[in-house]
Design a protein around this motif. Structure first.
Motif, short mmCIF file in Angstrom:
data_model
loop_
_atom_site.label_atom_id
_atom_site.label_comp_id
_atom_site.label_asym_id
_atom_site.label_seq_id
_atom_site.Cartn_x
_atom_site.Cartn_y
_atom_site.Cartn_z
N GLY A 9 0.74 -1.26 0.10
CA GLY A 9 0.02 0.00 -0.05
C GLY A 9 0.80 1.21 -0.01
O GLY A 9 2.03 1.10 -0.14
N TYR A 10 0.27 2.38 -0.11
CA TYR A 10 0.90 3.65 0.19
C TYR A 10 0.04 4.43 1.04
O TYR A 10 -0.93 4.48 1.38
N LYS A 11 1.09 5.20 1.87
CA LYS A 11 0.29 6.20 2.97
C LYS A 11 0.87 7.30 2.83
O LYS A 11 1.75 7.78 2.48
N LEU A 12 -0.11 8.42 3.43
CA LEU A 12 0.31 9.96 3.34
C LEU A 12 -0.20 10.33 4.54
O LEU A 12 -1.40 10.07 5.39
N GLY A 15 -3.40 10.28 9.54
CA GLY A 15 -2.32 9.90 8.29
C GLY A 15 -3.60 8.95 7.41
O GLY A 15 -4.45 8.43 8.23
N LEU A 16 -3.73 8.94 6.12
CA LEU A 16 -4.58 8.02 5.43
C LEU A 16 -3.54 7.09 4.53
O LEU A 16 -2.59 7.09 4.38
N PHE A 17 -4.44 5.83 4.27
CA PHE A 17 -3.59 4.75 3.53
C PHE A 17 -4.36 3.97 2.76
O PHE A 17 -5.82 3.92 2.90
N ALA A 18 -3.96 3.35 1.74
CA ALA A 18 -4.96 2.41 0.92
C ALA A 18 -3.88 1.26 0.38
O ALA A 18 -2.69 1.60 0.21
N ALA A 19 -4.40 -0.03 0.54
CA ALA A 19 -3.58 -0.91 0.23
C ALA A 19 -4.39 -2.21 -0.59
O ALA A 19 -5.67 -2.05 -0.38
N ALA A 20 -3.68 -3.04 -1.29
CA ALA A 20 -4.28 -4.02 -1.76
C ALA A 20 -3.44 -5.69 -1.92
O ALA A 20 -2.11 -5.15 -1.95
#
Length: 218
Positions: A105-108, A115-120
């Motif tokens: 994933g990628y976090k910001l 912070g926010l993140f998205a992953a798969a």
């Protein structure tokens, strides 16, 4: 050949860990609604341990996470119809086992506290046990319920009795937020790539799971 593959995997793992900026681990829990096109979603749960490794800069960048979760899943079949005695029949399924997801994933990170993140990534299901019950409900000539529904256990081990496939896999997606650098709130969706049921339900019965999860990373 197998030794070479294992050696490469071990070398890749140590290289990944060495290049990681940080490693964290902590407890994770979630509620989930699992089902297929052949059965209706019902609420279950999962709990276990989650770990993650962050790469790149401190406030943003790629990360890798994985978890080992013991889970409990429930679902119900649609009505099988009515018999000549005006009895409606459907089935309840309850399974438990392990789910092992691995995500990239990628976090910001916007501040030290948010912070926010998205992953798969892929996941693996390993079934340990479970039951299947047949539920019968009688209706009168006027269409009203008569008495209480009755339940009968038709399988005491849905994997051993070949009602469900013991091992399955799929792709998971999740988004979430991290607050105070430790607490994570996650929303996810898992799409199965293998059939959940065997026998008469062996078509179009790939798992679909909606997830709301929490984790605390040390």
């Amino acid at each position: 050949m197998m030794k070479k593959i294992i050696s490469f995997a071990i070398a890749l793992l140590f290289t990944t860990i060495a290049s990681a900026q940080s490693f964290r681990i902590g407890p994770a829990a979630r509620i989930q609604w699992s089902g297929t096109q052949a059965v209706n979603n019902k609420m279950g749960w999962a709990a276990g341990v989650q770990g993650d490794m962050t790469f790149g800069k401190e406030n943003k960048g790629l990360f890798l996470d994985a978890a080992v979760l013991f889970d409990s899943k429930r679902c119900e079949s649609v009505s099988a119809g009515y018999s000549n005695e005006h009895i409606e029949v459907y089935y309840k399924y309850h399974s438990y086992g392990f789910t092992i997801p691995v995500n990239v994933g990628y976090k910001l990170k916007f501040s030290d506290n948010f912070g926010l993140f998205a992953a798969a990534g892929p996941y693996l299901n390993i079934g340990l046990g479970g039951k299947a019950k047949q539920v019968s409900q009688k209706y009168g000539e006027n269409g009203l319920l008569v008495g209480e529904p009755t339940e009968e256990t038709v399988s005491s081990n849905i994997f051993k009795d070949k009602v469900m496939n013991r091992v399955g896999c799929g792709i998971g997606f999740k988004v979430g937020a991290e607050v105070f650098s430790h607490c994570q709130v996650q929303f996810g969706y898992n799409l199965g790539l293998t059939n959940t049921f065997k026998g008469t339900l062996d078509k179009d019965n790939k798992e679909q799971t909606f997830i709301i999860g929490l984790a605390y990373m040390f």
